[in-house]
Design a protein around this motif. Sequence first.
Motif, mmCIF file in Angstrom:
data_model
loop_
_atom_site.group_PDB
_atom_site.id
_atom_site.type_symbol
_atom_site.label_atom_id
_atom_site.label_comp_id
_atom_site.label_asym_id
_atom_site.label_seq_id
_atom_site.Cartn_x
_atom_site.Cartn_y
_atom_site.Cartn_z
ATOM 1 N N ASP A 185 0.881 -1.186 0.187
ATOM 2 C CA ASP A 185 0.057 0.255 0.027
ATOM 3 C C ASP A 185 0.906 1.286 -0.050
ATOM 4 N N ALA A 186 0.861 2.029 -0.913
ATOM 5 C CA ALA A 186 1.845 2.992 -1.331
ATOM 6 C C ALA A 186 1.750 4.014 -0.138
ATOM 7 N N ASN A 187 0.168 4.530 0.203
ATOM 8 C CA ASN A 187 0.170 5.458 1.145
ATOM 9 C C ASN A 187 0.892 5.096 2.617
ATOM 10 N N SER A 188 0.643 3.673 3.038
ATOM 11 C CA SER A 188 1.372 3.471 4.305
ATOM 12 C C SER A 188 2.890 3.315 3.961
ATOM 13 N N VAL A 189 3.358 3.075 2.793
ATOM 14 C CA VAL A 189 4.825 3.195 2.860
ATOM 15 C C VAL A 189 5.280 4.482 2.939
ATOM 16 N N ASP A 190 4.609 5.588 2.270
ATOM 17 C CA ASP A 190 4.516 6.905 2.433
ATOM 18 C C ASP A 190 4.814 7.308 3.810
ATOM 19 N N GLN A 191 3.941 7.010 4.617
ATOM 20 C CA GLN A 191 3.896 7.448 5.965
ATOM 21 C C GLN A 191 5.089 6.864 6.691
ATOM 22 N N ARG A 192 5.460 5.613 6.603
ATOM 23 C CA ARG A 192 6.432 5.176 7.227
ATOM 24 C C ARG A 192 7.782 5.730 6.650
ATOM 25 N N LEU A 193 8.126 6.054 5.407
ATOM 26 C CA LEU A 193 9.140 6.624 5.063
ATOM 27 C C LEU A 193 9.349 8.125 4.920
ATOM 28 N N GLY A 194 8.225 8.942 4.795
ATOM 29 C CA GLY A 194 8.273 10.248 4.802
ATOM 30 C C GLY A 194 8.347 10.968 3.686
ATOM 31 N N CYS A 195 7.957 10.170 2.331
ATOM 32 C CA CYS A 195 8.169 10.756 1.189
ATOM 33 C C CYS A 195 6.979 10.072 0.349
ATOM 34 N N ASP A 196 7.223 10.681 -1.049
ATOM 35 C CA ASP A 196 6.000 10.131 -1.920
ATOM 36 C C ASP A 196 6.763 8.945 -2.675
ATOM 37 N N SER A 197 6.462 7.706 -2.387
ATOM 38 C CA SER A 197 7.231 6.391 -3.082
ATOM 39 C C SER A 197 6.908 6.365 -4.702
ATOM 40 N N ARG A 198 5.388 6.708 -4.955
ATOM 41 C CA ARG A 198 5.248 6.814 -6.212
ATOM 42 C C ARG A 198 5.984 7.730 -7.188
ATOM 43 N N ALA A 199 6.167 9.081 -6.660
ATOM 44 C CA ALA A 199 6.874 10.115 -7.155
ATOM 45 C C ALA A 199 8.390 9.552 -7.398
ATOM 46 N N MET A 200 8.892 8.834 -6.473
ATOM 47 C CA MET A 200 10.507 8.395 -6.477
ATOM 48 C C MET A 200 10.370 7.108 -7.568
ATOM 49 N N MET A 201 9.409 6.333 -7.715
ATOM 50 C CA MET A 201 9.491 5.459 -8.894
ATOM 51 C C MET A 201 9.405 5.910 -10.313
ATOM 52 N N ARG A 202 8.257 6.988 -10.085
ATOM 53 C CA ARG A 202 8.089 7.773 -11.545
ATOM 54 C C ARG A 202 9.510 8.168 -12.079
ATOM 55 N N SER A 203 10.093 9.007 -11.155
ATOM 56 C CA SER A 203 11.440 9.565 -11.524
ATOM 57 C C SER A 203 12.509 8.793 -11.899
ATOM 58 N N LEU A 204 12.571 7.373 -11.129
ATOM 59 C CA LEU A 204 13.326 6.542 -11.696
ATOM 60 C C LEU A 204 13.153 6.037 -13.269
ATOM 61 N N PHE A 205 11.811 5.615 -13.430
ATOM 62 C CA PHE A 205 11.391 5.383 -15.106
ATOM 63 C C PHE A 205 11.458 6.392 -16.084
ATOM 64 N N ALA A 206 11.411 7.748 -15.413
ATOM 65 C CA ALA A 206 11.672 8.894 -16.406
ATOM 66 C C ALA A 206 12.987 9.071 -17.048
ATOM 67 N N GLY A 207 14.047 8.428 -16.282
ATOM 68 C CA GLY A 207 15.394 8.677 -16.479
ATOM 69 C C GLY A 207 15.802 7.302 -17.614
ATOM 70 N N PHE A 208 14.838 6.530 -18.148
ATOM 71 C CA PHE A 208 15.298 5.551 -18.844
ATOM 72 C C PHE A 208 15.656 6.069 -20.171
ATOM 73 N N HIS A 209 16.944 5.809 -20.770
ATOM 74 C CA HIS A 209 17.432 5.888 -21.906
ATOM 75 C C HIS A 209 17.733 5.223 -22.994
ATOM 76 N N GLY A 210 17.398 3.834 -22.857
ATOM 77 C CA GLY A 210 17.738 2.712 -23.719
ATOM 78 C C GLY A 210 19.041 2.608 -24.031
ATOM 79 N N GLY A 211 19.893 2.314 -22.892
ATOM 80 C CA GLY A 211 21.035 2.189 -22.817
ATOM 81 C C GLY A 211 21.858 1.212 -23.869
ATOM 82 N N ILE A 212 20.951 -0.092 -24.115
ATOM 83 C CA ILE A 212 21.700 -0.879 -25.379
ATOM 84 C C ILE A 212 21.108 -0.668 -26.787
ATOM 85 N N ALA A 213 21.832 -0.626 -27.610
ATOM 86 C CA ALA A 213 21.223 -0.435 -28.805
ATOM 87 C C ALA A 213 20.712 -1.606 -29.468
ATOM 88 N N ALA A 214 19.274 -1.375 -30.015
ATOM 89 C CA ALA A 214 18.556 -2.527 -30.667
ATOM 90 C C ALA A 214 18.834 -2.544 -32.032
#
Length: 416
Positions: A185-214
């Motif tokens: 449950d993202a809301n309980s994780v947020d309360q435990r860790l004091g941050c927006d867990s979904r925002a942190m994961m979205r930021s991770l995915f937003a940085g995907f740059h296709g590092g291996i050529a296809a």
Amino acid sequence: MTSVLLTELDGAIALPSFPFHLQQRGSEGLVWDPGQGDVMKAALTGLRSLPERSELDCDVSELEAQALRALGQASVIENAAIFGGYLLRHFGHFCHESLSRLWWLGAGDQQNRPSQEVCRHLQDGGLDVYFFMPTWLDSGKDLLPYMREILVGLGLAEARIRIMTEPLVFSRLLVPAQVWGFALDANSVDQRLGCDSRAMMRSLFAGFHGGIAADQPAPIRDGAPARKVFVTRSGLATTLGRPIGDGWLDEVLKEAGYLVFSPEKFSIQRQIEVFAAARELVFIDGSSMYLLWFTRLLSDVQITIILRRRQGAWMIAKVRDLMPLNPPIRWRVIDEVVGEELTSANDWESHNLLDLGAIARQIRAPLPLKPSAQAEQALGRNLQELAAQLGPEPMGRIVEVLTVSYTHLRAHETDS
């Protein structure tokens, strides 16, 4: 540094093959804290909640014995290292669970300075990242191609990826918190860790740059990137949760101008490119949907998801949880499940029966539904393959559901 998002331990002992159960899942790989004489709680990965020590079920005496042996015999990692969690050898579970401690490769929660500081701290070190790889679909201990492409694309150089196969002692181990997970449950994780867990994961995915050529060309339709794409499951083994007669749907949507796309034939980068070019995406619920997290979608894209099992509604909700907040997406879920668990009690592998005609009419509208001879032939082939693989009992259940569905349809037509 001190943070609820990062635990640091001197002298940690990693036991990659040690078996345990946690929150009703069996797995392998525990980290031992010699100072506490106990398992390192921060390195436990939960399914339904951030785990408590009391939830861990294992042979404590054997655990202590193995940790003691490792302290005297195992190789020592002198440089500081980062714990990456568990790499699961299943594409969907890998995307959904194995990336939950790699949020620090992104920018963190933009409204939470401590998370940003931890990200910078871990990124600046250039440290190796050590993973457990428990037995899953097989006992392999190597990076599968999709794992390599996703991890490198997220910014983790392959040279820094370490899969533990033998006990190790770490002079200093940095353990990022688990911020996402199978049914957390993202809301309980947020309360435990004091941050927006979904925002942190979205930021991770937003940085995907296709590092291996296809090296494969991107699939196109009529000489251009496809604007209407149907992500099919018909190229998968028949034991992997394919709806009965799915080849018919392939042909009917192809006739309506959709590119019928088998994602397993293409690299991660090519799949993302196909999704990014589409204005309409149609999925049958399954692991391929997770790559939407990595995709920069067109504005006002429509995503239609066909349920092949009603459990898929839960999966859709989890996918939507981590989608970028912009651009807006038009979502549509089609539930035309007629019969479930017809060939297996496991929803992920059962051949379930869907009302393919009703599905096709909803997707093709306002085009009329006039199946071609090719579509009928595809349906026949699917049914012949199924009959050849299944015994009389499961085929009997399929026929029974078909008969009941037909009876209800005729009764409805009579009433009308």
